[in-house]
Design a protein around this motif. Sequence first.
Motif, PDB file in Angstrom:
ATOM      1  N   LEU A  42      46.465 -99.024   0.527  1.00 12.01           N
ATOM      2  CA  LEU A  42      46.219 -97.627   0.174  1.00 12.01           C
ATOM      3  C   LEU A  42      46.817 -97.422  -1.203  1.00 12.01           C
ATOM      4  CD1 LEU A  42      45.185 -94.811   1.096  1.00 12.01           C
ATOM      5  CD2 LEU A  42      47.486 -94.376   1.957  1.00 12.01           C
ATOM      6  N   GLY A  43      45.987 -97.088  -2.179  1.00 14.33           N
ATOM      7  CA  GLY A  43      46.466 -96.986  -3.551  1.00 14.33           C
ATOM      8  C   GLY A  43      46.876 -98.362  -4.043  1.00 14.33           C
ATOM      9  N   ASP A  44      48.090 -98.453  -4.581  1.00 17.15           N
ATOM     10  CA  ASP A  44      48.611 -99.728  -5.098  1.00 17.15           C
ATOM     11  C   ASP A  44      49.488-100.464  -4.093  1.00 17.15           C
ATOM     12  OD1 ASP A  44      47.353 -99.223  -7.497  1.00 17.15           O
ATOM     13  OD2 ASP A  44      49.103 -98.222  -8.372  1.00 17.15           O
ATOM     14  N   THR A  45      49.630 -99.917  -2.884  1.00 17.11           N
ATOM     15  CA  THR A  45      50.548-100.485  -1.901  1.00 17.11           C
ATOM     16  C   THR A  45      49.793-101.113  -0.736  1.00 17.11           C
ATOM     17  OG1 THR A  45      52.127 -98.726  -2.462  1.00 17.11           O
ATOM     18  CG2 THR A  45      52.563 -99.966  -0.460  1.00 17.11           C
ATOM     19  N   THR A  46      50.231-102.286  -0.326  1.00 23.43           N
ATOM     20  CA  THR A  46      49.685-102.934   0.870  1.00 23.43           C
ATOM     21  C   THR A  46      50.724-102.826   1.981  1.00 23.43           C
ATOM     22  OG1 THR A  46      48.359-104.457  -0.442  1.00 23.43           O
ATOM     23  CG2 THR A  46      48.784-105.078   1.836  1.00 23.43           C
ATOM     24  N   TYR A  47      50.304-102.248   3.090  1.00 22.46           N
ATOM     25  CA  TYR A  47      51.180-102.048   4.240  1.00 22.46           C
ATOM     26  C   TYR A  47      50.930-103.165   5.264  1.00 22.46           C
ATOM     27  CZ  TYR A  47      51.775 -97.486   2.148  1.00 22.46           C
ATOM     28  OH  TYR A  47      52.056 -96.478   1.268  1.00 22.46           O
ATOM     29  N   PRO A  48      51.972-103.577   5.998  1.00 22.04           N
ATOM     30  CA  PRO A  48      51.783-104.619   7.009  1.00 22.04           C
ATOM     31  C   PRO A  48      50.713-104.238   8.035  1.00 22.04           C
ATOM     32  CG  PRO A  48      54.122-104.137   6.745  1.00 22.04           C
ATOM     33  CD  PRO A  48      53.364-103.129   5.928  1.00 22.04           C
ATOM     34  N   ALA A  49      50.621-102.925   8.323  1.00 19.67           N
ATOM     35  CA  ALA A  49      49.621-102.477   9.302  1.00 19.67           C
ATOM     36  C   ALA A  49      49.331-100.987   9.127  1.00 19.67           C
ATOM     37  CB  ALA A  49      50.102-102.751  10.717  1.00 19.67           C
ATOM     38  N   TYR A  50      48.147-100.615   9.600  1.00 19.60           N
ATOM     39  CA  TYR A  50      47.693 -99.223   9.597  1.00 19.60           C
ATOM     40  C   TYR A  50      47.002 -98.979  10.932  1.00 19.60           C
ATOM     41  CZ  TYR A  50      44.109 -95.602   8.726  1.00 19.60           C
ATOM     42  OH  TYR A  50      43.263 -94.514   8.817  1.00 19.60           O
ATOM     43  N   ALA A  51      47.325 -97.874  11.588  1.00 20.28           N
ATOM     44  CA  ALA A  51      46.704 -97.535  12.867  1.00 20.28           C
ATOM     45  C   ALA A  51      46.030 -96.171  12.744  1.00 20.28           C
ATOM     46  CB  ALA A  51      47.758 -97.510  13.973  1.00 20.28           C
ATOM     47  N   TRP A  52      44.861 -96.032  13.362  1.00 19.31           N
ATOM     48  CA  TRP A  52      44.067 -94.823  13.238  1.00 19.31           C
ATOM     49  C   TRP A  52      43.601 -94.367  14.612  1.00 19.31           C
ATOM     50  CZ3 TRP A  52      38.734 -93.900  14.114  1.00 19.31           C
ATOM     51  CH2 TRP A  52      38.232 -92.729  13.544  1.00 19.31           C
ATOM     52  N   PHE A  53      43.704 -93.037  14.869  1.00 20.81           N
ATOM     53  CA  PHE A  53      43.341 -92.462  16.157  1.00 20.81           C
ATOM     54  C   PHE A  53      42.491 -91.218  15.932  1.00 20.81           C
ATOM     55  CE2 PHE A  53      44.276 -89.187  19.348  1.00 20.81           C
ATOM     56  CZ  PHE A  53      43.885 -89.828  20.506  1.00 20.81           C
ATOM     57  N   TYR A  54      41.501 -91.018  16.814  1.00 24.38           N
ATOM     58  CA  TYR A  54      40.620 -89.853  16.720  1.00 24.38           C
ATOM     59  C   TYR A  54      40.362 -89.320  18.119  1.00 24.38           C
ATOM     60  CZ  TYR A  54      36.034 -87.534  16.541  1.00 24.38           C
ATOM     61  OH  TYR A  54      34.995 -86.658  16.693  1.00 24.38           O
ATOM     62  N   SER A  55      40.427 -88.007  18.266  1.00 25.05           N
ATOM     63  CA  SER A  55      40.164 -87.380  19.554  1.00 25.05           C
ATOM     64  C   SER A  55      39.236 -86.192  19.356  1.00 25.05           C
ATOM     65  CB  SER A  55      41.484 -86.902  20.170  1.00 25.05           C
ATOM     66  OG  SER A  55      41.238 -86.114  21.307  1.00 25.05           O
ATOM     67  N   LEU A  56      38.249 -86.060  20.226  1.00 26.08           N
ATOM     68  CA  LEU A  56      37.313 -84.936  20.187  1.00 26.08           C
ATOM     69  C   LEU A  56      37.346 -84.229  21.530  1.00 26.08           C
ATOM     70  CD1 LEU A  56      34.903 -83.293  18.989  1.00 26.08           C
ATOM     71  CD2 LEU A  56      33.403 -85.050  19.951  1.00 26.08           C
ATOM     72  N   SER A  57      37.594 -82.933  21.477  1.00 25.42           N
ATOM     73  CA  SER A  57      37.516 -82.104  22.679  1.00 25.42           C
ATOM     74  C   SER A  57      36.467 -81.036  22.407  1.00 25.42           C
ATOM     75  CB  SER A  57      38.854 -81.419  22.968  1.00 25.42           C
ATOM     76  OG  SER A  57      39.855 -82.363  23.195  1.00 25.42           O
ATOM     77  N   GLU A  58      35.616 -80.783  23.398  1.00 21.30           N
ATOM     78  CA  GLU A  58      34.602 -79.747  23.192  1.00 21.30           C
ATOM     79  C   GLU A  58      34.261 -79.062  24.500  1.00 21.30           C
ATOM     80  OE1 GLU A  58      31.180 -81.551  21.407  1.00 21.30           O
ATOM     81  OE2 GLU A  58      30.958 -83.025  22.981  1.00 21.30           O
ATOM     82  N   LYS A  59      33.773 -77.852  24.363  1.00 20.91           N
ATOM     83  CA  LYS A  59      33.348 -77.054  25.506  1.00 20.91           C
ATOM     84  C   LYS A  59      31.907 -76.643  25.253  1.00 20.91           C
ATOM     85  CE  LYS A  59      34.254 -74.395  29.148  1.00 20.91           C
ATOM     86  NZ  LYS A  59      34.669 -74.871  30.432  1.00 20.91           N
TER      87      LYS A  59
END
Length: 196
Positions: free
Chosen positions: A27-44
Amino acid sequence: MTLTDVFLQELLRRYQANFDITENFTLGDTTYPAYAWFYSLSEKYVLKKEATLWAIKAFEHVLFSKVDSVSEDTLDDIMTTITNEAEPILVRKNEKYPEKDHMCTYITFIVVSSKDPDEIAQKKIRKFHFDKGYLFNFRGHSEARLAVISMESGNVWTNYSGRDIKPLLTDAYSISSDIVKHKNMSTADVLIKSVS
Protein backbone atom coordinates in the motif's frame (compact mmCIF):
# COMPACT_ATOMS: atom_id res chain seq x y z
CA MET A 1 11.33 -19.70 13.22
CA THR A 2 11.10 -16.66 15.49
CA LEU A 3 8.33 -15.90 17.97
CA THR A 4 7.22 -13.00 15.74
CA ASP A 5 6.80 -15.31 12.74
CA VAL A 6 4.96 -17.97 14.75
CA PHE A 7 2.70 -15.30 16.30
CA LEU A 8 1.86 -13.77 12.91
CA GLN A 9 1.04 -17.22 11.48
CA GLU A 10 -1.23 -17.99 14.45
CA LEU A 11 -2.96 -14.62 14.12
CA LEU A 12 -3.52 -15.02 10.37
CA ARG A 13 -4.87 -18.52 10.95
CA ARG A 14 -7.52 -17.01 13.22
CA TYR A 15 -8.37 -14.19 10.80
CA GLN A 16 -8.60 -16.66 7.93
CA ALA A 17 -12.02 -17.91 9.09
CA ASN A 18 -13.78 -14.61 8.25
CA PHE A 19 -11.31 -12.53 6.25
CA ASP A 20 -9.67 -12.71 2.84
CA ILE A 21 -5.92 -12.55 3.42
CA THR A 22 -3.14 -11.33 1.15
CA GLU A 23 0.48 -11.81 2.22
CA ASN A 24 3.17 -9.27 1.29
CA PHE A 25 0.58 -6.59 0.55
CA THR A 26 1.82 -3.25 -0.78
CA LEU A 27 0.00 0.00 0.00
CA GLY A 28 1.75 3.15 -1.17
CA ASP A 29 5.50 2.69 -0.66
CA THR A 30 5.15 0.16 2.17
CA THR A 31 4.88 -3.63 1.94
CA TYR A 32 3.09 -5.23 4.87
CA PRO A 33 3.60 -8.89 5.89
CA ALA A 34 -0.16 -9.38 5.51
CA TYR A 35 -3.46 -7.65 4.80
CA ALA A 36 -6.90 -8.99 5.74
CA TRP A 37 -10.21 -7.78 4.30
CA PHE A 38 -13.79 -8.37 5.50
CA TYR A 39 -17.17 -7.38 4.04
CA SER A 40 -20.66 -7.79 5.46
CA LEU A 41 -24.02 -6.99 3.87
CA SER A 42 -27.25 -6.82 5.82
CA GLU A 43 -30.52 -5.99 4.11
CA LYS A 44 -34.25 -6.00 4.68
CA TYR A 45 -36.66 -6.55 1.82
CA VAL A 46 -40.37 -7.17 1.27
CA LEU A 47 -41.34 -10.50 -0.35
CA LYS A 48 -38.48 -10.48 -2.85
CA LYS A 49 -35.00 -8.99 -3.04
CA GLU A 50 -35.97 -6.44 -5.69
CA ALA A 51 -38.10 -4.64 -3.06
CA THR A 52 -35.26 -3.76 -0.68
CA LEU A 53 -36.26 -1.54 2.23
CA TRP A 54 -32.70 -0.95 3.42
CA ALA A 55 -29.18 -2.30 3.07
CA ILE A 56 -26.09 -1.84 5.21
CA LYS A 57 -22.53 -2.59 4.18
CA ALA A 58 -19.74 -2.90 6.74
CA PHE A 59 -16.05 -3.43 6.01
CA GLU A 60 -12.79 -3.98 7.84
CA HIS A 61 -9.29 -3.64 6.46
CA VAL A 62 -6.51 -5.02 8.66
CA LEU A 63 -2.85 -4.22 7.99
CA PHE A 64 -0.27 -6.28 9.89
CA SER A 65 3.10 -4.70 10.52
CA LYS A 66 6.35 -5.99 12.06
CA VAL A 67 8.73 -3.48 13.67
CA ASP A 68 11.68 -3.57 16.04
CA SER A 69 10.12 -0.95 18.32
CA VAL A 70 7.20 1.49 18.29
CA SER A 71 8.05 5.17 18.64
CA GLU A 72 6.13 8.39 18.17
CA ASP A 73 7.44 8.48 14.59
CA THR A 74 6.02 4.99 13.95
CA LEU A 75 2.59 6.16 15.12
CA ASP A 76 2.84 9.34 13.01
CA ASP A 77 3.65 7.17 9.98
CA ILE A 78 0.59 4.99 10.66
CA MET A 79 -1.66 8.07 10.86
CA THR A 80 -0.17 9.38 7.61
CA THR A 81 -0.80 6.01 5.95
CA ILE A 82 -4.41 6.04 7.15
CA THR A 83 -5.16 9.56 5.96
CA ASN A 84 -3.19 9.51 2.69
CA GLU A 85 -3.53 5.89 1.53
CA ALA A 86 -5.74 3.49 3.52
CA GLU A 87 -8.81 5.72 3.82
CA PRO A 88 -8.86 7.11 0.26
CA ILE A 89 -7.81 3.87 -1.48
CA LEU A 90 -9.32 1.08 0.65
CA VAL A 91 -12.44 2.86 1.95
CA ARG A 92 -13.45 5.30 -0.82
CA LYS A 93 -11.73 3.51 -3.75
CA ASN A 94 -10.37 6.96 -4.76
CA GLU A 95 -13.92 8.34 -5.07
CA LYS A 96 -15.38 11.32 -3.24
CA TYR A 97 -17.53 9.09 -0.99
CA PRO A 98 -17.71 5.38 -0.19
CA GLU A 99 -20.17 3.24 -2.15
CA LYS A 100 -23.94 3.38 -1.68
CA ASP A 101 -25.26 1.77 1.55
CA HIS A 102 -21.83 2.05 3.21
CA MET A 103 -22.29 2.18 6.97
CA CYS A 104 -18.90 1.66 8.57
CA THR A 105 -15.34 0.74 7.69
CA TYR A 106 -12.72 -0.12 10.27
CA ILE A 107 -9.11 0.50 9.30
CA THR A 108 -7.16 -1.69 11.70
CA PHE A 109 -3.41 -1.68 12.24
CA ILE A 110 -1.91 -4.56 14.21
CA VAL A 111 1.72 -3.79 14.96
CA VAL A 112 3.93 -6.66 16.12
CA SER A 113 6.88 -5.11 17.94
CA SER A 114 10.03 -6.86 19.14
CA LYS A 115 10.24 -4.54 22.17
CA ASP A 116 7.85 -2.76 24.53
CA PRO A 117 7.08 0.83 23.48
CA ASP A 118 8.30 3.53 25.86
CA GLU A 119 5.81 5.40 28.07
CA ILE A 120 5.43 8.31 25.65
CA ALA A 121 4.56 5.93 22.79
CA GLN A 122 2.18 3.97 25.04
CA LYS A 123 0.31 7.18 25.85
CA LYS A 124 0.17 8.13 22.17
CA ILE A 125 -1.20 4.66 21.29
CA ARG A 126 -4.03 5.10 23.82
CA LYS A 127 -4.86 8.56 22.39
CA PHE A 128 -4.60 7.47 18.74
CA HIS A 129 -7.81 8.55 16.98
CA PHE A 130 -9.19 8.70 13.46
CA ASP A 131 -12.89 8.93 12.62
CA LYS A 132 -14.17 10.36 9.36
CA GLY A 133 -17.82 10.79 8.37
CA TYR A 134 -19.08 10.98 4.80
CA LEU A 135 -21.87 13.27 3.61
CA PHE A 136 -22.89 14.13 7.20
CA ASN A 137 -22.67 10.39 7.99
CA PHE A 138 -25.40 9.54 5.44
CA ARG A 139 -22.69 7.51 3.68
CA GLY A 140 -21.39 6.17 6.97
CA HIS A 141 -17.98 6.68 8.52
CA SER A 142 -14.53 5.13 8.78
CA GLU A 143 -12.69 4.58 12.03
CA ALA A 144 -9.13 3.55 12.86
CA ARG A 145 -8.28 0.82 15.33
CA LEU A 146 -4.72 0.37 16.54
CA ALA A 147 -3.20 -2.49 18.51
CA VAL A 148 0.48 -2.93 19.38
CA ILE A 149 1.76 -6.20 20.84
CA SER A 150 5.26 -6.68 22.20
CA MET A 151 7.05 -9.97 21.61
CA GLU A 152 9.33 -9.06 24.53
CA SER A 153 6.59 -9.13 27.19
CA GLY A 154 3.35 -10.19 25.49
CA ASN A 155 1.74 -6.92 26.58
CA VAL A 156 -0.83 -5.28 24.31
CA TRP A 157 -1.61 -1.57 23.97
CA THR A 158 -4.59 -0.31 21.99
CA ASN A 159 -6.48 2.86 21.25
CA TYR A 160 -10.08 3.07 22.49
CA SER A 161 -11.54 1.70 19.25
CA GLY A 162 -9.13 -1.22 19.22
CA ARG A 163 -9.70 -2.46 22.77
CA ASP A 164 -11.77 -5.46 21.63
CA ILE A 165 -8.75 -6.85 19.70
CA LYS A 166 -6.69 -7.24 22.89
CA PRO A 167 -8.03 -10.68 24.00
CA LEU A 168 -7.39 -12.13 20.53
CA LEU A 169 -3.79 -10.88 20.50
CA THR A 170 -3.12 -12.01 24.08
CA ASP A 171 -4.43 -15.51 23.38
CA ALA A 172 -2.50 -15.82 20.09
CA TYR A 173 0.67 -14.70 21.90
CA SER A 174 0.17 -17.28 24.65
CA ILE A 175 -0.21 -20.12 22.15
CA SER A 176 2.69 -18.87 19.99
CA SER A 177 5.09 -18.57 22.92
CA ASP A 178 4.16 -22.12 24.02
CA ILE A 179 4.84 -23.42 20.49
CA VAL A 180 8.24 -21.69 20.37
CA LYS A 181 9.10 -22.86 23.90
CA HIS A 182 8.20 -26.50 23.15
CA LYS A 183 10.00 -26.37 19.82
CA ASN A 184 13.15 -25.05 21.53
CA MET A 185 12.84 -27.71 24.26
CA SER A 186 12.46 -30.43 21.60
CA THR A 187 15.51 -29.11 19.76
CA ALA A 188 17.47 -29.05 23.04
CA ASP A 189 16.39 -32.66 23.76
CA VAL A 190 17.59 -33.74 20.30
CA LEU A 191 20.92 -31.96 20.85
CA ILE A 192 21.38 -33.55 24.29
CA LYS A 193 20.63 -37.03 22.87
CA SER A 194 23.05 -36.53 19.98
CA VAL A 195 25.82 -35.41 22.38
CA SER A 196 25.25 -38.37 24.76
